[in-house]
Scaffold this active site. Sequence first.
Site, PDB file in Angstrom:
ATOM      1  N   ASP A   6      17.194  -2.640  -6.026  1.00 28.19           N
ATOM      2  CA  ASP A   6      16.635  -2.726  -7.369  1.00 28.19           C
ATOM      3  C   ASP A   6      17.671  -2.218  -8.364  1.00 28.19           C
ATOM      4  O   ASP A   6      18.359  -1.229  -8.093  1.00 28.19           O
ATOM      5  CB  ASP A   6      15.357  -1.883  -7.455  1.00 28.19           C
ATOM      6  CG  ASP A   6      14.543  -2.190  -8.693  1.00 28.19           C
ATOM      7  OD1 ASP A   6      15.015  -1.876  -9.814  1.00 28.19           O
ATOM      8  OD2 ASP A   6      13.443  -2.729  -8.550  1.00 28.19           O
ATOM      9  N   ASN A  48       3.219  -5.109  -6.901  1.00 29.40           N
ATOM     10  CA  ASN A  48       2.601  -5.127  -8.224  1.00 29.40           C
ATOM     11  C   ASN A  48       2.138  -6.560  -8.450  1.00 29.40           C
ATOM     12  O   ASN A  48       2.947  -7.486  -8.418  1.00 29.40           O
ATOM     13  CB  ASN A  48       3.597  -4.718  -9.310  1.00 29.40           C
ATOM     14  CG  ASN A  48       4.067  -3.291  -9.143  1.00 29.40           C
ATOM     15  OD1 ASN A  48       3.329  -2.437  -8.679  1.00 29.40           O
ATOM     16  ND2 ASN A  48       5.300  -3.029  -9.513  1.00 29.40           N
ATOM     17  N   GLN A  95       3.617  -5.973 -13.027  1.00 27.90           N
ATOM     18  CA  GLN A  95       4.492  -6.982 -12.433  1.00 27.90           C
ATOM     19  C   GLN A  95       5.258  -7.625 -13.573  1.00 27.90           C
ATOM     20  O   GLN A  95       4.662  -8.118 -14.532  1.00 27.90           O
ATOM     21  CB  GLN A  95       3.697  -8.040 -11.661  1.00 27.90           C
ATOM     22  CG  GLN A  95       4.596  -9.047 -10.972  1.00 27.90           C
ATOM     23  CD  GLN A  95       3.815 -10.100 -10.185  1.00 27.90           C
ATOM     24  OE1 GLN A  95       2.586 -10.129 -10.192  1.00 27.90           O
ATOM     25  NE2 GLN A  95       4.548 -10.958  -9.512  1.00 27.90           N
ATOM     26  N   HIS A 143       7.105 -10.125  -4.477  1.00 31.49           N
ATOM     27  CA  HIS A 143       8.108  -9.175  -4.003  1.00 31.49           C
ATOM     28  C   HIS A 143       7.449  -7.861  -3.626  1.00 31.49           C
ATOM     29  O   HIS A 143       6.380  -7.524  -4.107  1.00 31.49           O
ATOM     30  CB  HIS A 143       9.214  -8.945  -5.039  1.00 31.49           C
ATOM     31  CG  HIS A 143       8.761  -8.445  -6.369  1.00 31.49           C
ATOM     32  ND1 HIS A 143       8.146  -9.239  -7.301  1.00 31.49           N
ATOM     33  CD2 HIS A 143       8.850  -7.217  -6.927  1.00 31.49           C
ATOM     34  CE1 HIS A 143       7.876  -8.522  -8.387  1.00 31.49           C
ATOM     35  NE2 HIS A 143       8.292  -7.285  -8.180  1.00 31.49           N
ATOM     36  N   HIS A 178       8.358  -3.757  -3.248  1.00 35.04           N
ATOM     37  CA  HIS A 178       9.273  -2.650  -3.494  1.00 35.04           C
ATOM     38  C   HIS A 178       9.220  -1.742  -2.269  1.00 35.04           C
ATOM     39  O   HIS A 178       8.138  -1.304  -1.875  1.00 35.04           O
ATOM     40  CB  HIS A 178       8.831  -1.831  -4.711  1.00 35.04           C
ATOM     41  CG  HIS A 178       8.853  -2.577  -5.993  1.00 35.04           C
ATOM     42  ND1 HIS A 178       9.877  -2.455  -6.903  1.00 35.04           N
ATOM     43  CD2 HIS A 178       7.956  -3.447  -6.529  1.00 35.04           C
ATOM     44  CE1 HIS A 178       9.615  -3.228  -7.948  1.00 35.04           C
ATOM     45  NE2 HIS A 178       8.456  -3.833  -7.753  1.00 35.04           N
TER      46      HIS A 178
END
Length: 116
Positions: free
Chosen positions: A32, A89, A96, A102, A104
């Site tokens: 990230d 999210n 989001q 996706h 995390h």
Amino acid sequence: MADADCIFCRVLSGDIPADVVREDEHTVAFRDLEPQAPTHVLVIPRRHVPDVGTLAVQAPDEVAPLFAAVRAVAEQEGVAERGYRSVFNTGAEAHQTVFHAHVHVLGGRAMTWPPG
């Protein structure tokens, strides 16, 4: 399958560089850009869908490889034994910001509850 306006689809195509830490036929994992923990890796499916719920409906056979990739990233990053958080999210109210499914993967420090 890809969305030309999606930043994660552009990562998949190589148009946007990313620090890729793992990839397989179903997923790509990369660091990230704004980490919230010492380990903060995003794991995305290669298929463009807006969220994991949609992935489960449209391609249920791709959900297990996504979770397997999350575990593999946690092991590779050295956080699997001590613990890590996997966060989806889903939707704008859940914060989001990229509407490509996706996960995390967060670890490397004690996680507080509730998250904050």
